[in-house]
Write a protein that holds these residues in place. Sequence first.
Motif, PDB file in Angstrom:
ATOM      1  N   LEU A 215      16.532  24.598  70.518  1.00  0.00           N
ATOM      2  CA  LEU A 215      17.125  23.679  69.552  1.00  0.00           C
ATOM      3  C   LEU A 215      16.417  22.341  69.630  1.00  0.00           C
ATOM      4  O   LEU A 215      16.255  21.772  70.720  1.00  0.00           O
ATOM      5  N   ALA A 216      15.982  21.824  68.496  1.00  0.00           N
ATOM      6  CA  ALA A 216      15.458  20.455  68.394  1.00  0.00           C
ATOM      7  C   ALA A 216      16.405  19.673  67.488  1.00  0.00           C
ATOM      8  O   ALA A 216      16.963  20.228  66.541  1.00  0.00           O
ATOM      9  N   ARG A 217      16.576  18.386  67.782  1.00  0.00           N
ATOM     10  CA  ARG A 217      17.501  17.569  67.000  1.00  0.00           C
ATOM     11  C   ARG A 217      16.851  16.220  66.689  1.00  0.00           C
ATOM     12  O   ARG A 217      17.182  15.185  67.275  1.00  0.00           O
ATOM     13  N   PRO A 218      15.887  16.197  65.758  1.00  0.00           N
ATOM     14  CA  PRO A 218      15.206  14.933  65.453  1.00  0.00           C
ATOM     15  C   PRO A 218      16.154  13.904  64.868  1.00  0.00           C
ATOM     16  O   PRO A 218      17.067  14.239  64.111  1.00  0.00           O
ATOM     17  N   MET A 219      15.898  12.659  65.210  1.00  0.00           N
ATOM     18  CA  MET A 219      16.728  11.537  64.766  1.00  0.00           C
ATOM     19  C   MET A 219      15.885  10.670  63.846  1.00  0.00           C
ATOM     20  O   MET A 219      14.921  10.046  64.289  1.00  0.00           O
ATOM     21  N   LYS A 220      16.238  10.656  62.588  1.00  0.00           N
ATOM     22  CA  LYS A 220      15.526   9.847  61.606  1.00  0.00           C
ATOM     23  C   LYS A 220      16.509   9.300  60.603  1.00  0.00           C
ATOM     24  O   LYS A 220      17.235  10.058  59.939  1.00  0.00           O
ATOM     25  N   GLY A 221      16.533   7.993  60.463  1.00  0.00           N
ATOM     26  CA  GLY A 221      17.468   7.303  59.578  1.00  0.00           C
ATOM     27  C   GLY A 221      18.408   6.439  60.383  1.00  0.00           C
ATOM     28  O   GLY A 221      19.065   6.926  61.305  1.00  0.00           O
ATOM     29  N   THR A 222      18.455   5.161  60.054  1.00  0.00           N
ATOM     30  CA  THR A 222      19.236   4.194  60.826  1.00  0.00           C
ATOM     31  C   THR A 222      19.966   3.249  59.893  1.00  0.00           C
ATOM     32  O   THR A 222      19.436   2.853  58.853  1.00  0.00           O
ATOM     33  N   ALA A 223      21.200   2.896  60.270  1.00  0.00           N
ATOM     34  CA  ALA A 223      21.973   1.886  59.542  1.00  0.00           C
ATOM     35  C   ALA A 223      22.793   1.102  60.553  1.00  0.00           C
ATOM     36  O   ALA A 223      23.185   1.640  61.592  1.00  0.00           O
ATOM     37  N   PRO A 224      23.091  -0.170  60.271  1.00  0.00           N
ATOM     38  CA  PRO A 224      23.939  -0.939  61.185  1.00  0.00           C
ATOM     39  C   PRO A 224      25.380  -0.459  61.131  1.00  0.00           C
ATOM     40  O   PRO A 224      25.796   0.210  60.176  1.00  0.00           O
ATOM     41  N   ARG A 225      26.170  -0.765  62.147  1.00  0.00           N
ATOM     42  CA  ARG A 225      27.598  -0.494  62.127  1.00  0.00           C
ATOM     43  C   ARG A 225      28.311  -1.561  61.308  1.00  0.00           C
ATOM     44  O   ARG A 225      27.864  -2.712  61.224  1.00  0.00           O
ATOM     45  N   GLY A 226      29.430  -1.187  60.719  1.00  0.00           N
ATOM     46  CA  GLY A 226      30.172  -2.106  59.872  1.00  0.00           C
ATOM     47  C   GLY A 226      31.149  -2.968  60.634  1.00  0.00           C
ATOM     48  O   GLY A 226      31.545  -2.653  61.758  1.00  0.00           O
ATOM     49  N   ALA A 227      31.567  -4.060  60.012  1.00  0.00           N
ATOM     50  CA  ALA A 227      32.518  -4.985  60.632  1.00  0.00           C
ATOM     51  C   ALA A 227      33.949  -4.480  60.534  1.00  0.00           C
ATOM     52  O   ALA A 227      34.812  -4.880  61.302  1.00  0.00           O
ATOM     53  N   THR A 228      34.209  -3.602  59.579  1.00  0.00           N
ATOM     54  CA  THR A 228      35.537  -3.001  59.432  1.00  0.00           C
ATOM     55  C   THR A 228      35.368  -1.490  59.338  1.00  0.00           C
ATOM     56  O   THR A 228      34.260  -0.980  59.106  1.00  0.00           O
ATOM     57  N   ALA A 229      36.492  -0.761  59.480  1.00  0.00           N
ATOM     58  CA  ALA A 229      36.426   0.692  59.396  1.00  0.00           C
ATOM     59  C   ALA A 229      35.902   1.135  58.032  1.00  0.00           C
ATOM     60  O   ALA A 229      35.095   2.064  57.931  1.00  0.00           O
ATOM     61  N   ALA A 230      36.350   0.475  56.979  1.00  0.00           N
ATOM     62  CA  ALA A 230      35.910   0.841  55.632  1.00  0.00           C
ATOM     63  C   ALA A 230      34.424   0.561  55.440  1.00  0.00           C
ATOM     64  O   ALA A 230      33.686   1.387  54.880  1.00  0.00           O
ATOM     65  N   GLU A 231      33.972  -0.601  55.900  1.00  0.00           N
ATOM     66  CA  GLU A 231      32.559  -0.930  55.774  1.00  0.00           C
ATOM     67  C   GLU A 231      31.712  -0.001  56.630  1.00  0.00           C
ATOM     68  O   GLU A 231      30.625   0.425  56.225  1.00  0.00           O
TER      69      GLU A 231
END
Length: 613
Positions: A215-231
């Motif tokens: 099994l390989a699990r490449p990691m590609k794609g990044t986003a910041p975490r939000g300030a609220t649960a909805a964001e």
Amino acid sequence: MRCASGCWRARRRPGRQDLPDGSVLQTLVDFAEPRGDATARLRVAFGAPSRVLVARTPDEVRPVLETVEALAREGRWCVGYLRYEAAAAFDPAFAVHAGEGPLAWFGVHDAAQPWPETDTAGDRVPAVDWQAGLSRAAFDRNMQAIHRAIGNGELYQLNYTAPLRAEFHGHARAWFEALRKAQPDGYAAFIDTGEEQVLSVSPELFFDWHGDRILARPMKGTAPRGATAAEDEALALRLRTVPKERAENVMIVDLIRNDLSRVAQPFSVRVPRLFHTEALPTVWQMTSDVEAAVRDGVSLVDVFAALFPCGSITGAPKVSAMRMIRELEPEARGVYCGAVGVVRPGGHATFNVPIRTVTLRGTEARCGIGSGITADAGADAEWEEWRHKRAFLGPGNTPVSSAAMSAFELLETLALVDGTLRDAPAHLSRMRNAAAHFGYPWNEALLAECLQRLSDDHSTGAWRVRLLLDAQGQPRAQAFAMDAAPARVRLQLAARAFAEADSEFSRFKTTHRAHYEAFAPTAPGVFDTLLWNRRGEITECTRGNIALLLDGRWLTPPLRCGLLNGIGRANRLRDGQLAEAVVRVDDLPRVQALAFVNSLRGWLDADLCDPQK
């Protein structure tokens, strides 16, 4: 060092820990089990190895891996790493720099030891002042060169990286433990070879090979975490759906499918999971699973020859990408972007891709940061992604010790007046969101019981309550006598930008407050400091939110400016007393009035003073 009989012995350092068998702890492995139960982990420790396998030239890499596999099948544990530059051992077309340190290093152990009970949290980890090895101007020039190469058809994607460097004087093991707490749930390993120490807290699986399945699990794609649960959820959804991020992920999935086919049974390569978003403390990451049935007779060397280096940290096509990496990056990557892992007795092999990894040689610490560049990648967005990725080392550009270096608790401060807790449901809701973000266990009934006991013991008078939740999900509450709130307070404007405005430790309330304490008022009679971010936008005060009367409207900065979602602020937004709007430092001369706002003190009229007077 080597003893007279030729065996390998570690040099003992101050603060090194002994294991139950009397050996000195040198290696820790805390790997997620990538199949089945998401909570299962391989968590073991090792003392000095009975044998060390080292490759310092490309010709020596394959024999080391052959010996690792043979010893593992005989019942030994083999733990170690390959540098990125070991790629030349598998294909001479892979362009790499000459580097420092062994291309491959593995310690051989007869048995694993239990994870050590002794906690290193009390060991002091000094501040680490990271220095970037790449200027923004050089980054922009290299981005243009990458886009030209993509436009000319030389490659589809390139993973571009740069090093961070720092001086470090402290205990490497304590640093590793702190980084592991800041980047939990991945594939963490601490390896002390005597020559260098590898502190890897990587979230990315390179491969897991067990029996006839790989099994390989490449990691590609990044986003910041939000300030609220909805964001937060909106950012995760955007990561899964934005064409640029999906294209980046698919390119690497296709590359790894092709790589795996070199060791796979015909028609067995498949992609059971695509575009899966994983929540890390500082970023969202997107992964995909690629798996296959391995042909009979395939060896560990064959697997590395097919897959190494991982396509997620090269780009595609791999040969062209690595050639351009050597042109753009002036030095060797080292362990960063290589492989760190363990081969268990019987041959079960699990390796990470050592991103989020610090290497120590003497007093020099090194850590790489990078991202995948595609045709539609913008320089501003990629530069910002690098900033988010390096956040595991600490908030903003502050020393590492200010964020990741110590355990922290989640914190809520409530007013308790004559036995009644003000805004208790809202505070618990905010703490619940913080617990979800940091991965802390949450039992609301336990917290409610804790608060009720405190309220029963303080049924009269006014009290300031500190509600705390530790990493094990255990709450505690403290009460302190609360003086009457002043009618009016004085604020001073911060003398410099608050670099940690976008940090998770500003968006969520915790006991880690060193970045706020650095802005504590310095002038007598000043109640708090008004902060502003690097974009010149007003954010908040160090102990509460800010309200500003501008052009006849009471305004408060939106969360995207980088601030805590205060309960008092939220109440007034809901009631229509405040509206969200960006207010810049340049706008302050036009501000007609100010107020300090939080749930504990309420609304306090404020004046902005000159701290020099």
